[in-house]
Design an enzyme around this catalytic site. Structure first.
Site, PDB file in Angstrom:
ATOM      1  N   ASP A   3      27.542  38.332  42.198  1.00 54.60           N
ATOM      2  CA  ASP A   3      28.549  38.429  41.141  1.00 54.60           C
ATOM      3  C   ASP A   3      28.946  37.017  40.687  1.00 54.60           C
ATOM      4  O   ASP A   3      29.216  36.144  41.523  1.00 54.60           O
ATOM      5  CB  ASP A   3      29.768  39.179  41.724  1.00 54.60           C
ATOM      6  CG  ASP A   3      30.753  39.653  40.667  1.00 54.60           C
ATOM      7  OD1 ASP A   3      30.339  39.898  39.527  1.00 54.60           O
ATOM      8  OD2 ASP A   3      31.952  39.793  41.012  1.00 54.60           O
ATOM      9  N   VAL A  36      34.954  46.521  40.100  1.00 52.82           N
ATOM     10  CA  VAL A  36      36.310  46.647  40.636  1.00 52.82           C
ATOM     11  C   VAL A  36      36.445  45.753  41.858  1.00 52.82           C
ATOM     12  O   VAL A  36      35.654  45.858  42.801  1.00 52.82           O
ATOM     13  CB  VAL A  36      36.611  48.118  41.048  1.00 52.82           C
ATOM     14  CG1 VAL A  36      38.042  48.236  41.568  1.00 52.82           C
ATOM     15  CG2 VAL A  36      36.391  49.068  39.884  1.00 52.82           C
TER      16      VAL A  36
HETATM   17  P1  13P Z   1      38.871  42.929  39.067  1.00 53.03           P
HETATM   18  O1  13P Z   1      39.126  42.109  40.284  1.00 53.03           O
HETATM   19  O2  13P Z   1      39.847  42.669  37.981  1.00 53.03           O
HETATM   20  O3  13P Z   1      38.717  44.376  39.374  1.00 53.03           O
HETATM   21  O4  13P Z   1      37.464  42.443  38.482  1.00 53.03           O
HETATM   22  C1  13P Z   1      36.314  42.531  39.279  1.00 53.03           C
HETATM   23  C2  13P Z   1      35.146  41.979  38.563  1.00 53.03           C
HETATM   24  O5  13P Z   1      35.028  42.058  37.363  1.00 53.03           O
HETATM   25  C3  13P Z   1      34.091  41.351  39.370  1.00 53.03           C
HETATM   26  O6  13P Z   1      33.130  40.697  38.610  1.00 53.03           O
END
Ligand code: 13P
Length: 290
Positions: free
Chosen positions: A82, A231
């Site tokens: 990510d 999330v």
């Molecule tokens: P949130 O922490 O706002 O749920 O976002 C998570 C996200 O987009 C990870 O890339």
């Protein structure tokens, strides 16, 4: 069962009008919580780790944990990079077995974002690793990234198709009014923009900043082409609040197996809700074995 890419799974999700939830994980317990919930609901799982999380646990350690649970629980598991920002970081992790990556060049000018994403795609696709990239820039705080309102900007639908065609990415993260972290007020999602992007771009679209977005907004976004819903913050808060409550009730407690279990169960309740919201229940093998 193995570590798989997101390519086929997300394509199926977009085609069929549902979404794969991607859950940010931070340690062994949070990995376990996600995979337990996915097994219980027969839902596909994306374990999303920021560079900070990979530094915290270790890439090979995370792969070993994910692969062991994939076999134990009979789940195809996705370990996703990510918000990774460099080619070198992604290539190093793909070399040891990661099969799903996000290259985040959203802070770069358009042409540089394209060049970076295309370079990552060329490397990853030779190794059966799917690639997500972001066009536009989300605000908020996500691990090492802190993007204020002045730096954030929405995805330009006119640029989206050219970005997808010139990079060869498998999924596109869009900035349409969500932000990382919890919201002070209801997010103002630009559905008209999402619809325009979805009409031009056939690949799966990704919604970042899923915590605190009203359920109806998430459903509407899925109807317009969102096939992956990220999330993170909501899960962290549920976990931490449960551990705090446990210590308030048991001030002398010290065994991590008990207080961590409270956190895991609270996190799992949120994960169950998100699986239902995304329509992912029972879709375990939607992407096949790859
Ligand atoms: P949130 O922490 O706002 O749920 O976002 C998570 C996200 O987009 C990870 O890339």
């Amino acid at each position: 069962m193995a570590i798989i890419s997101t390519k086929y799974l997300l394509a199926q999700a977009r085609k069929q009008g549902w979404a794969v939830p991607a859950f940010n994980i931070h340690n062994a317990e949070t990995i376990q919580a996600v995979l337990e919930a996915c097994r219980e609901r027969q839902s596909p799982a994306i374990l999303a780790g920021t560079p900070g999380t990979f530094r915290h646990i270790g890439c090979q350690e995370m792969l070993a944990l994910a692969a062991t649970y994939a076999t134990r629980y009979q789940l195809p598991v996705i370990l996703h990079l990510d918000h990774h920002e460099t080619f070198e970081d992604i290539a190093g992790k793909v070399d040891v077995g990661v099969r799903s990556a996000m290259i985040d060049g959203s802070h770069l000018p358009f042409e540089q974002n394209i060049q970076l994403a295309a370079r990552v795609v060329a490397y990853c696709h030779q190794r059966d690793c799917s690639v997500e990239a972001e066009l536009g820039r989300l605000g908020g705080i996500e691990d090492d990234q802190d993007v204020d309102e002045a730096q954030a900007f929405l995805t330009d639908p006119a640029q989206a198709l050219s970005f997808v065609e010139r990079t060869g990415i498998d999924s596109l993260a869009v900035a349409i009014g969500t932000a990382h972290g919890m919201y002070a007020q209801r997010p103002n999602i630009d559905f008209a923009r999402l619809q325009e992007i979805g009409a031009r771009v056939a690949i799966p679209l990704v919604l970042h900043g899923g915590s605190g977005v009203p359920d109806n907004d998430v459903r509407q976004a899925i109807g317009l082409g969102i096939a992956k819903v990220n999330v993170g913050t909501e899960l962290k808060i549920a976990f931490a609040d449960a551990v705090k409550r446990y210590f308030a009730a048991h001030p002398d407690a010290s065994d991590p197996r008990y207080y961590m279990r409270e956190g895991m169960d609270a996190m799992k309740r949120v994960i169950h809700e998100k699986i239902t919201l995304c329509g992912a229940e029972g879709r375990l093998n939607a992407g096949g074995e790859r």
